[in-house]
Design a protein around this motif. Structure first.
Motif, short mmCIF file in Angstrom:
data_model
loop_
_atom_site.label_atom_id
_atom_site.label_comp_id
_atom_site.label_asym_id
_atom_site.label_seq_id
_atom_site.Cartn_x
_atom_site.Cartn_y
_atom_site.Cartn_z
N ALA A 1 8.62 -11.70 -14.90
CA ALA A 1 7.72 -11.83 -13.75
C ALA A 1 8.51 -11.86 -12.45
N LEU B 1 11.61 -10.61 -11.92
CA LEU B 1 12.16 -9.28 -11.68
C LEU B 1 11.08 -8.38 -11.08
N ALA B 2 9.88 -8.53 -11.62
CA ALA B 2 8.77 -7.72 -11.12
C ALA B 2 8.46 -8.09 -9.68
N ASP C 1 25.20 -3.61 -17.09
CA ASP C 1 23.88 -3.00 -16.86
C ASP C 1 23.53 -2.03 -17.98
N ALA C 2 24.55 -1.33 -18.49
CA ALA C 2 24.29 -0.40 -19.58
C ALA C 2 23.86 -1.14 -20.85
N VAL D 1 22.44 -4.41 -20.78
CA VAL D 1 21.28 -5.26 -20.49
C VAL D 1 20.06 -4.39 -20.14
N GLY D 2 20.30 -3.31 -19.44
CA GLY D 2 19.22 -2.46 -18.97
C GLY D 2 18.25 -2.05 -20.06
N PRO D 3 18.72 -1.49 -21.16
CA PRO D 3 17.78 -1.08 -22.21
C PRO D 3 16.97 -2.24 -22.77
N TYR E 1 14.39 -3.06 -20.11
CA TYR E 1 13.41 -1.99 -19.98
C TYR E 1 12.42 -2.00 -21.15
N ARG E 2 12.96 -2.18 -22.37
CA ARG E 2 12.04 -2.24 -23.50
C ARG E 2 11.11 -3.45 -23.40
N MET F 1 10.07 -4.80 -20.70
CA MET F 1 9.10 -4.52 -19.65
C MET F 1 8.03 -3.53 -20.08
N THR F 2 8.39 -2.64 -20.98
CA THR F 2 7.39 -1.66 -21.41
C THR F 2 6.71 -2.09 -22.71
N SER G 1 7.88 -2.99 -25.62
CA SER G 1 8.42 -2.63 -26.93
C SER G 1 9.22 -3.79 -27.51
N LEU H 1 19.48 -1.11 -31.90
CA LEU H 1 19.70 -0.73 -30.51
C LEU H 1 20.86 -1.53 -29.93
#
Lengths: 200, 200, 200, 200
Positions: free
Chosen positions: A115, A117-118, A166-167, A169-171, A174-175, A177-178, A180, A186
């Motif tokens: 929330a 981050l958003a 970031d490489a 943590v990012g995935p 992102y998952r 957040m979407t 998944s 992974l």
DNA sequence: CTATAATCGAGACGGTACGTCACGTCTTTTC
DNA sequence: GAAAAGACGTGACGTACCGTCTCGATTATAG
């Protein structure tokens, strides 16, 4: 973070800050976020739920974002502290990332991070505070972690420390957040491919 | 997406939907988002800026999120279409990711995607529409891209297609969200490490 | 009822109802009614004129009709109180009716009564409140007036008290409503013919 | 004035004004006024109910008030025409007033008159049209009626003709407006006391 | 026997006001 | 002093009608 809000009126605490009120606010904010989402999280609803006057909230927090940051900071060090070993291995880092993934997808406090981050996308001021009070300090600890592991010869990332983190943590973010799940494979693959144990 | 909104009063178009009004709304929403951020983006401000009645907005869009989705969809296919070659190479995919990175960090419409991803954290309904109208269709095209490249023997990712795409896209989105730039090296390393040209 | 609305921002009164705001609303409503008519009397215009928030109006009044009723009640007792003598004469009643006629045709507050009578034709709820808070209490006092005068042998009306009062008041209201003046002779003749001094 | 509105779509009438549409509008306006009150009487609701386009209404009437005036004028001459005898008696006038009282309290079209009198308090323009198209012509006929009766020696009112009519009509209107019935005795007494058969 | 022209239904449009909600500030009263 | 209570000005929400404006279809009259 979810005990039923104290409904019998708490006694005033006189002229010192009321710790019970502080906790009631933090719990109320967290509960409301989890139950009804950030959209329904208003200062008025927090005050109502916590049995606290609005003014009491404004006296100690400048916005609901600050409340959530307090919640997040208190919780996230407990749930997935940055490892502190002298000579961390790739496996330690993998465990850390898995704890992070679990935190984001399963822990109510993980919703708080998403929330915030958003909200940082919506308000520059939120972005600033979030960096200052949460992201930057954690990132500093993570950079130190990578540095120690690299120095110890446990890993040999190609990228600069920040980009490496970031490489990794990012995935995960992102998952989350979407909506998944985050499969073990992974995290494993990211760690294996990006941290590259040095060939000796 | 930013030409000054037509100020001379548009002529009504009568019985049919007024295309000029539709465009004025999309432009106004985009402009306001870029200029003042999502927090200041209200239906009233869009209406004011577009020189349009609030009711006209509500007649055609159920919320400001739907407006932004229209903006995003119209723009993002122009700026970074998913490659459609028969036999895409790792290089084609790298170029696609760089276009995505540029879109997110430099293009006004990129702010729209970040704002919608953010809003999706706050409202489940937004998450649903965002997936349905934007993320899922794009992801399907991206999956097909990976499948064609793999079949052509150009790449050999370890992970499942969705996880692979998230591993590539996640770091880019995360850095954009945290206000960082996206260095070439990051995209290059992700492509090299995760898509692994097959050893022959 | 028309002092220029206090434009320097009133200090909030905190926890208690703000009397200054209450008066500002009543004055604004009255002024607007007189200046622009009931048709232009909206809650928003009252709020604007009074320098008060719409919500403050809705907090204390359920509609603009209730505001006008407050204005009417506060004013009409001052301008033409029902006579309270022990032994009222026909002349006392004539004076009362003339005060009423003057109120309706010359006093701004008289416009308020006409507007409310009118609005009562449009909304049943308005009719109910108008009766309850204004017409019925006044009529009770008027009935008592007639009763005392009759008991004292000063008058001897043929009709029941309510019908008598309506026969006296009706022509005055009707002429006010149709924009006519109310000549002395009309009131005099009504009193003479309908209250009939008893033949001894 | 209340036949169920024609729901099967009427055929267009081409070049000429569509009488069916005209009647549908008048009926719809009357029905809606009686069923839901003036407050719920909007041009849109009339159009909906009549199965007519808004534009068709605005083409022929300048406001809903004009529609109601058309309804009122068409109806009220049928229900209580001003008597036209050469030598009217007090009794003829009494019958006329009773018809008026019945019209106001029992006839749907009576509601229309009350609504228009009310609306005239809110808008000066309504007052003007109401006078011009309804009140003044009727009053002229009533004045003539009184004049003929006086000339014939049937009555001998003390007051000027207009004031006399208002003294007779006012109480009836006022009681109708305040929701009271109109007892025979009231009309009888008014006629007896105010028209005063000449002493011979 | 076509044009032409006015009418009709439909409904989009720029507006204004509605009544509600939450904001952040303020004051009073109680502890 | 801190806290509960809650009134206040502000401003956005989403809805209802306003009165104006095309549209395309329909139909009586004029060429």
């Amino acid at each position: 973070m979810s005990a039923a809000s104290s409904l019998p009126p708490r006694a005033h605490s006189g002229n010192r800050r009321d710790e019970a009120a502080r906790l009631a606010v933090l719990h109320a904010a967290d509960d409301l976020l989890v139950e009804h989402g950030f959209g329904a999280l208003t200062v008025e609803s927090i005050a109502r739920r916590a049995g606290v006057a609005k003014q009491t909230i404004y006296r100690w927090w400048s916005s609901k974002v600050e409340i959530l940051l307090d919640v997040l900071i208190e919780d996230s060090d407990k749930r997935f502290p940055v490892p502190t070993q002298e000579r961390p291995t790739a496996d330690d880092i993998r465990r850390y990332l898995r704890a992070f993934a679990r935190f984001l997808t399963r822990d109510p406090a993980g919703r708080v991070l998403l929330a915030l981050l958003a909200e940082a996308q919506h308000h520059a001021a939120t972005a600033a505070t979030l960096h200052e009070r949460y992201l930057d300090p954690r990132r500093a600890a993570e950079r130190a972690l990578l540095a120690r592991a690299t120095a110890a010869g446990e890993i040999a990332p190609d990228l600069a420390p920040d980009a490496t983190m970031d490489a990794l943590v990012g995935p995960i973010v992102y998952r989350a957040m979407t909506g998944s799940t985050i499969p073990r494979a992974l995290v494993d693959t990211l760690v294996t491919d990006l941290l590259k144990p040095p060939s000796h």
